[in-house]
Design an enzyme around this catalytic site. Structure first.
Site, PDB file in Angstrom:
ATOM      1  N   GLU A  45       0.819  -1.214   0.000  1.00 48.47           N
ATOM      2  CA  GLU A  45       0.000   0.000   0.000  1.00 48.47           C
ATOM      3  C   GLU A  45       0.855   1.266   0.000  1.00 48.47           C
ATOM      4  O   GLU A  45       0.767   2.092   0.891  1.00 48.47           O
ATOM      5  CB  GLU A  45      -0.920   0.013   1.227  1.00 48.47           C
ATOM      6  CG  GLU A  45      -1.997  -1.037   1.173  1.00 48.47           C
ATOM      7  CD  GLU A  45      -3.162  -0.675   0.248  1.00 48.47           C
ATOM      8  OE1 GLU A  45      -3.044   0.325  -0.504  1.00 48.47           O
ATOM      9  OE2 GLU A  45      -4.157  -1.410   0.267  1.00 48.47           O
ATOM     10  N   GLU A  80      -3.928 -10.645  -0.194  1.00 50.24           N
ATOM     11  CA  GLU A  80      -4.761 -10.567   1.002  1.00 50.24           C
ATOM     12  C   GLU A  80      -6.172 -10.950   0.603  1.00 50.24           C
ATOM     13  O   GLU A  80      -6.687 -10.480  -0.406  1.00 50.24           O
ATOM     14  CB  GLU A  80      -4.781  -9.143   1.595  1.00 50.24           C
ATOM     15  CG  GLU A  80      -3.437  -8.701   2.131  1.00 50.24           C
ATOM     16  CD  GLU A  80      -3.428  -7.261   2.665  1.00 50.24           C
ATOM     17  OE1 GLU A  80      -4.485  -6.739   3.050  1.00 50.24           O
ATOM     18  OE2 GLU A  80      -2.327  -6.674   2.679  1.00 50.24           O
TER      19      GLU A  80
HETATM   20  C1  IPT Z   1      -5.167  -3.832   3.577  1.00 51.02           C
HETATM   21  C2  IPT Z   1      -3.792  -3.667   4.121  1.00 51.02           C
HETATM   22  O1  IPT Z   1      -2.819  -4.046   3.202  1.00 51.02           O
HETATM   23  C3  IPT Z   1      -3.566  -4.412   5.385  1.00 51.02           C
HETATM   24  O2  IPT Z   1      -2.400  -3.929   5.985  1.00 51.02           O
HETATM   25  C4  IPT Z   1      -4.721  -4.277   6.302  1.00 51.02           C
HETATM   26  O3  IPT Z   1      -4.882  -2.938   6.624  1.00 51.02           O
HETATM   27  C5  IPT Z   1      -5.950  -4.754   5.610  1.00 51.02           C
HETATM   28  O4  IPT Z   1      -6.179  -4.014   4.468  1.00 51.02           O
HETATM   29  C6  IPT Z   1      -7.173  -4.611   6.464  1.00 51.02           C
HETATM   30  O5  IPT Z   1      -7.061  -5.193   7.700  1.00 51.02           O
HETATM   31  S1  IPT Z   1      -5.475  -2.326   2.727  1.00 51.02           S
HETATM   32  C7  IPT Z   1      -7.156  -2.085   2.371  1.00 51.02           C
HETATM   33  C8  IPT Z   1      -7.307  -0.872   1.537  1.00 51.02           C
HETATM   34  C9  IPT Z   1      -7.939  -3.104   1.829  1.00 51.02           C
END
Ligand code: IPT
Length: 947
Positions: free
Chosen positions: A409, A479
């Site tokens: 990010e 993720e």
């Molecule tokens: C995404 C991040 O990469 C991670 O660090 C964490 O914040 C996660 O989301 C949520 O828990 S960023 C998001 C814009 C989806």
């Protein structure tokens, strides 16, 4: 003080190099108790404390490694992406908590003479900026919190009374590059070590160990700044550094983590090596290791300990690795910074694929449309390159690391390209990842986070478009499956996609562990609990493990969803199809068993002979004849794959995979209505039950008092029900509350006494709305048992699904629960893969899943019958069962575990339906097929007193 706000990574440190835990050169750990003084600003105190002789007798003490805010000095701050200071890079606030650390040490007696070689002082991690003095000499300053920094100090050492002074600033220019979603935790949080450097000792070295899957040979070449020899006894290797040697080897993979012990011997040092031969490639649009495409069944791991924060000891790291292996996880993304280096050693040893991510995130700049983003500003590029180099140089000798990630990010920019180019120039043996690079300009894979299932499917089919380069690349979800609170739902649906389209090479669940902080006030604290001005609440508790590393139901579900053996069967014709879903290992490490259940009780078990299938192969295996005649009963088979022998990560018998399949279906419970309702003055009786004549609700069933039985549609919204603030129209937790489903009113319309039934007609609806649920309770009895049929007909224009649909009631004095149905843990419509149908027992307390922020939890799926508090309840059809010592409303109101205070009544929910869970706290909601639509419904329960 200018160094604090300088974009430069620092000065005085040695060039980065490979990290190793031990060699025959002496090392002195400087971990332990240090003198500590906290100042409110960076320059409140002068530097005189660093001079030998400074009296720090009245200073506090802190433990190194550690964070001072977790040791009683100041407080932690949790923000997701917002910088907790004004964004004006590289400037930081005047209020800049600054910790002066002092440690006096003598050299151990066996330390070589000061004339013999030199010494290096190594810091493995300091947040966020440190300046260091040894014996009064300023030796440099550095940023890059989760990266090592070494200083040459041999010329400054004394035999006794060395004074090491470290000034640590919470905020620095480096903070702009470290905006990860986690607690801001200043301090010297990783080891501090003094390393003797004998004359002729090693500097940097690069172990290159590749594997040719065609020839079965490995090639080893160790490049070393200092010439020497490399030996690997098991392979009869004894070669000079820089010289390549090719021999037959067993390759390393996460499934078969074969490491060869070796040694690098220079004139002045012997360094143990653990060598894994493997080749990572991008071939045919796929990420391959040793010629085989891999499927990542991964998690994102932040370093976390509920007391020590990011200061992890080796045992905690090992626990993480063991828990991962025991839950079928095969990959880790080190979100969002390189972990303690010892963690990677454990990944090599036990076998995990690693995406090693650089300590870089500038997410807060999204608030200003990424203006002034450091990764697109050449002034910051040296800092970015320094970070990339410190990661790669430190970790390059780990076979487990197969992918370098530039960071997380951080938007897009030239600095990222520079990092990627530098990394490729230094290490051609691994691939490069960065999620923010949608065009894959700098990367070797198309990576996304939280993409919805339908989009993932399109990507799998290659229908997603994008640049020509991207279309040729494999896809990973770096993720997905946001494990905040109850959930995630939908993992099995993702896994099906991953396994159906080869371009989809799996993903990494967000995230491994809840970052709750142990706190007497709350059990576990989260954002806002320390009075932070800006915070993101319990968004920091979104892991598959609770803060104390107890697996949450999400992890149990994930283990089942990603199991490396598929066991599907047909109980009626008595065959099981076993498929080896490993990428590398055959099934010889597993032993299979069958068991046969009659009405949920296992009556017999035995071994099942399954051939040692190669990866991807399937076999149909015949089950034995049913061991007993289960006629008239519900019968099923359960086939399990267990470890056949002890492994490094679990004992023999550890369950790896299982499948369950019905043989004979359950007979539905029947109650022949023979009893007639009898109206008394205040009570109506029907068979064993009494009802309040005014309200029509049961007051007792046999000798068991029943309180407040009625329709219930409310559940304490889960984090995934509530959704993230940027997801407007499908945040049902919020919409349900707006509609008033948590404050339904129950209007009594009629109590009708029939010949063999008692019928109670009601309308259940929230104030201020036209929608309602016409609800009819029809009671019948055969004299000893009582049957309730609930009919629900929605009225008005329902545009929302329902949270749940069922009945609830209170029982006094229930404690033990026995049920025949899904268990042992909770399950919801889209998170029920791990639920096994058999007989289970629990206490009411143990039915609860203790989410750090309390919310709906604890439902058991497919329940045929349950017994508690003197009642036996059978479902027609099967139902969702939950019971707790507080009401759903109290659960809803609670903010922390400690808000839940058990009362005397056990509240029982018997649900015909539950809405899916999804992952909308940061991703998709439940898929449409898991919606609980408000439609006409009818369901029954049979109640009887237990003996
Ligand atoms: C995404 C991040 O990469 C991670 O660090 C964490 O914040 C996660 O989301 C949520 O828990 S960023 C998001 C814009 C989806």
């Amino acid at each position: 003080m200018s160094y604090v706000e300088d974009v430069s990574p620092g000065s005085g440190a040695l060039p980065p190099r490979a990290w190793y835990a031990a060699s025959d050169a002496k090392a002195l750990s400087l971990n332990g108790s240090w003198r500590f003084r906290l100042s409110a600003t960076a320059d409140a105190e002068d530097e005189s404390f660093a001079a030998p002789g400074h009296d720090a007798g009245d200073w506090a003490e802190v433990v190194v490694p550690g964070h001072w805010v977790l040791q009683g000095h100041g407080s932690p701050i949790y923000t997701n992406h917002l910088y907790p200071f004004p964004v004006d890079p590289p400037r930081v606030p005047t209020e800049n908590p600054t910790g002066d650390h002092l440690r006096v040490f003598d050299l151990p007696e066996d330390w070589p003479a000061l004339t013999e070689g030199g010494a290096v002082l190594r810091f493995d991690g300091v947040e966020s900026c440190a300046r260091v003095w040894l014996n009064g000499t300023d030796i440099g300053e550095f940023k890059g919190s989760r990266l090592p920094h070494e200083f040459a100090v041999g010329h400054l050492l004394k035999t006794v009374g060395n004074v090491l002074a470290v000034r640590v600033h919470q905020w620095s220019a480096g903070s702009y590059l470290e905006d990860q979603d986690q607690w801001w935790l200043p301090g010297i949080f990783r080891d501090v070590t003094l390393l003797h450097r004998p004359a002729g000792s090693a500097l940097d070295f690069f172990v290159r160990a590749s594997y040719d899957h065609v020839t079965g040979e490995g090639t080893l070449c160790v490049d070393s700044d200092v010439d020497g020899r490399v030996t690997v006894p098991a392979l009869d290797i004894d070669v000079a550094t820089g010289e390549a040697v090719t021999v037959p080897v067993e390759p390393w993979s996460a499934e078969t983590p074969r490491l060869y012990d070796g040694e690098l011997v220079t004139e002045g040092e012997r360094i143990p090596l653990r060598i894994g031969f493997r080749t990572v490639s991008l071939e045919d649009g796929l990420i391959k290791v040793n010629g085989t495409a891999v499927l990542f069944k991964g998690v994102n791991r932040h370093e976390w300990h509920p007391v020590r924060g990011r200061a992890l000891d080796l045992e905690t790291m090992r626990e993480d690795v063991l828990l991962m292996k025991r839950h079928n996880i095969n990959a880790v993304r080190t979100s969002h910074y390189p972990p303690h280096p010892a963690f990677l050693g454990l990944c090599d040893e036990y076998g995990l694929w690693v995406i090693d991510e650089c300590d870089l995130e500038t997410h807060g700049f999204v608030e200003q449309d990424w203006r002034d983003n450091p990764v697109d500003d050449d002034r910051w590029t040296p800092a970015l390159l320094d970070r990339a180099a410190r990661m790669v140089e430190r970790d390059k000798n780990h076979p487990s690391v197969v992918i370098w990630s530039l960071g997380n990010e951080a938007g897009t920019g030239r600095g990222l390209t520079a990092m990627a180019e530098w990394i490729r120039g230094r290490d051609t043996s691994r691939l490069v990842h960065y999620e923010g690079d949608l065009d894959c300009r700098d990367t070797d894979m198309y990576s996304r986070m939280y993409a919805f299932h339908d989009e993932v499917e399109r990507i799998g089919r290659g229908l997603d478009g994008g640049t020509a380069k991207r279309r040729r690349l494999p896809f990973v979800l770096c993720e997905y499956g946001h494990a905040m609170g109850n959930g995630p739902g939908g993992l099995a649906d993702y896994q099906r996609l991953f396994e159906s389209h080869e371009r989809l090479q799996g993903g990494f669940v967000w995230e491994w562990i809840d970052h709750g902080i142990e706190d007497g006030r709350y059990a576990y604290a989260y954002g806002g609990d320390f009075g932070e001005e800006l915070h993101d609440g319990n968004f920091v508790c979104d892991g598959l493990l609770f803060p104390d590393r107890t697996p949450s139901p999400g992890l149990v579900e994930f283990k089942k969803v990603i199991e490396p053996v598929r066991i599907e069967g047909d109980g009626a014709d008595g065959t099981v199809r076993v498929t080896n879903a490993h990428d590398f290992a055959d099934l010889s490490a597993l032993a299979f068993t069958w068991s046969y259940q009659v009405d949920g009780e296992t009556v017999e078990t035995g071994p099942l002979s399954v051939p040692p299938l190669a990866p991807g192969e399937s076999a149909d295996v015949k089950l034995p004849r049913p061991p007993v005649d289960g006629r008239g009963a519900e019968t099923s088979w359960t086939v399990r794959a267990l470890l056949a022998a002890d492994t490094a990560w679990a004992a023999r018998g550890h369950p790896v995979a299982w499948g369950q399949f019905a043989a004979a279906a359950r007979p539905r419970p029947a109650v022949v209505p023979t009893a007639a309702p009898v109206a008394g003055e205040r009570l109506i009786t029907l068979g064993p039950a009494s009802f309040d004549a005014r309200t029509g609700t049961p007051t007792s069933i046999g000798g068991v008092a029943v309180e407040g039985l009625r329709l219930d549609v409310w559940r304490a919204p889960t984090d995934n029900d509530d959704g993230a603030e940027w997801q407007a129209d499908t945040r049902y937790g919020v919409l349900w509350r707006d509609l008033g489903l948590h404050r339904m009113r129950h209007r009594l319309d009629a109590i009708e006494l029939g010949d063999d039934s008692l019928t109670v007609r009601t309308r259940v609806a929230p104030a201020a709305r036209e929608v309602g649920l016409a609800t009819v309770y029809r009671w019948t009895s055969d004299g000893s048992r009582l049957r309730l049929t609930v009919s629900v007909a929605p009225e008005g224009n329902w545009t929302l699904p329902l949270p749940r649909l069922g009945i609830r009631f209170g029982l006094a004095g229930a404690d033990r629960v026995t049920w025949f149905g899904g268990g042992p843990g909770e399950a919801y419509p889209d998170s029920r893969a791990a639920s096994t149908v058999c007989r289970w027992q629990s206490t009411v307390d143990d039915l609860q899943t203790p989410y750090v922020r309390p919310q709906e939890n604890g439902a058991r799926a497919d329940v045929r019958w349950a017994e508690l508090g003197g009642l036996r309840i059978e479902g027609d059809p099967e139902f969702w069962f939950s019971a707790r010592r507080w009401t759903n409303e109290q659960l809803d109101a609670a903010r922390h575990r400690t808000d839940l205070v058990p009362g005397p009544t056990v509240w029982v929910n018997l649900d015909h339906g539950q809405h899916g869970i999804g992952s909308q706290s940061c991703g998709p909601g439940p898929l449409p097929r898991y919606f609980l639509h408000a439609g006409p419904a009818e369901f029954s329960f049979v109640f009887a007193e237990t003996g």
